[in-house]
Design a protein around this motif. Sequence first.
Motif, short mmCIF file in Angstrom:
data_model
loop_
_atom_site.label_atom_id
_atom_site.label_comp_id
_atom_site.label_asym_id
_atom_site.label_seq_id
_atom_site.Cartn_x
_atom_site.Cartn_y
_atom_site.Cartn_z
N VAL A 69 0.87 -1.18 0.00
CA VAL A 69 0.00 0.00 0.00
C VAL A 69 0.91 1.23 0.00
O VAL A 69 1.61 1.50 0.97
CB VAL A 69 -0.93 0.02 1.22
CG1 VAL A 69 -1.77 1.29 1.24
CG2 VAL A 69 -1.83 -1.22 1.22
N ASP A 76 -6.96 7.27 1.42
CA ASP A 76 -6.44 6.57 0.25
C ASP A 76 -5.91 5.20 0.62
O ASP A 76 -6.08 4.23 -0.13
CB ASP A 76 -5.35 7.41 -0.42
CG ASP A 76 -5.88 8.71 -0.99
OD1 ASP A 76 -7.05 8.72 -1.43
OD2 ASP A 76 -5.13 9.71 -1.01
N ASP A 80 -7.44 1.63 -0.75
CA ASP A 80 -6.58 0.61 -1.35
C ASP A 80 -6.79 -0.73 -0.66
O ASP A 80 -6.92 -1.78 -1.31
CB ASP A 80 -5.11 1.04 -1.25
CG ASP A 80 -4.19 0.21 -2.13
OD1 ASP A 80 -4.64 -0.84 -2.65
OD2 ASP A 80 -3.03 0.60 -2.34
N ARG A 83 -10.14 -2.13 -1.65
CA ARG A 83 -10.11 -2.69 -3.01
C ARG A 83 -9.50 -4.08 -3.02
O ARG A 83 -10.02 -4.99 -3.66
CB ARG A 83 -9.32 -1.75 -3.92
CG ARG A 83 -9.17 -2.23 -5.35
CD ARG A 83 -8.23 -1.33 -6.14
NE ARG A 83 -6.92 -1.23 -5.53
CZ ARG A 83 -5.97 -2.17 -5.65
NH1 ARG A 83 -6.21 -3.28 -6.35
NH2 ARG A 83 -4.79 -2.00 -5.07
#
Length: 218
Positions: A69, A76, A80, A83
Motif C-alpha cells: 500500500v 487513500d 486501497d 479494493r
Amino acid sequence: MAGERRSRGAFDSFLVWNRRVHYYLGLYLLFFIWLFAFTGLLLNHPRWQFAQFWPNRIQSTTEHVLSSVTAVADIDQARDVMRQLGIVGEVQWPATQPPSGPFTFQVGRPGLVFDVKADLRAGRATVQRTQLNVWGVMHVLHTFTGSPAADSRNRRDWTLTTVWALSMDAVAVGLIVMVLGGYVMWFRLRTKRLGGVLALLFGFISCGAFIGLLRWLL
C-alpha cells in the motif's frame, strides 16, 4: 379587465397544479413515509422481540494477505485496502488511530459492518464481518447518514450514502411542499376553516410544549 382575467386565470392554474402536485407527491412519498414511520416505531421500542437484530447477528473473522500500500493519506490507504479485500461501503474512523498499532477502520453499509485491522508493513489484514438481519437493515436505514454530527473526521465517502442523504433531503422538501399545498386547499374550503384553525393551533401548542419541555430538561 384583461389584466384581471389573466391574474384570475393564473391563480386558477396555480390551484389546479397545487392539487396535482399534492396528489402525486403524496403517492410518491407514501412508501418513504411508511418506511420512516415503521423504523421509527422500531427505534422507540427496542425490546420488541420480533425486531431483535443485534443478538441475532452473524459474525466471522478472516485473515488476508495484502499487496504493498503506497498511498499516504489515511482515506487513500483505506480505499486501497478495501479494493484488495473486495469491500465496499462507508468508511468510519475510530476516535484515535494508534501510532504504532495496526491501521484500523470500519466499513459500513446497511446490513453489513466490516472491522478492518491492517498491518501495512507486514502486508496482512484481519477483517471481522458482522451481518445483520432484515430488522437490523431497517434500523440502520432510519439513522444512516455516513456523517456523524459530532465527528469532524468522518465524512461521506461512499456514493450510495450521498444518494441516500439527497433522497432524504428530497423527501423532507416534498413533505414541506405537500403541507403548504394542503394549507392552500384547506383555506379554500370556507366551511372547514374553523376546524382547520383549531387543529393548526393545537398542533402548534403541542409542538411548542414538547420543545419547551426538552429545553427545560436540558
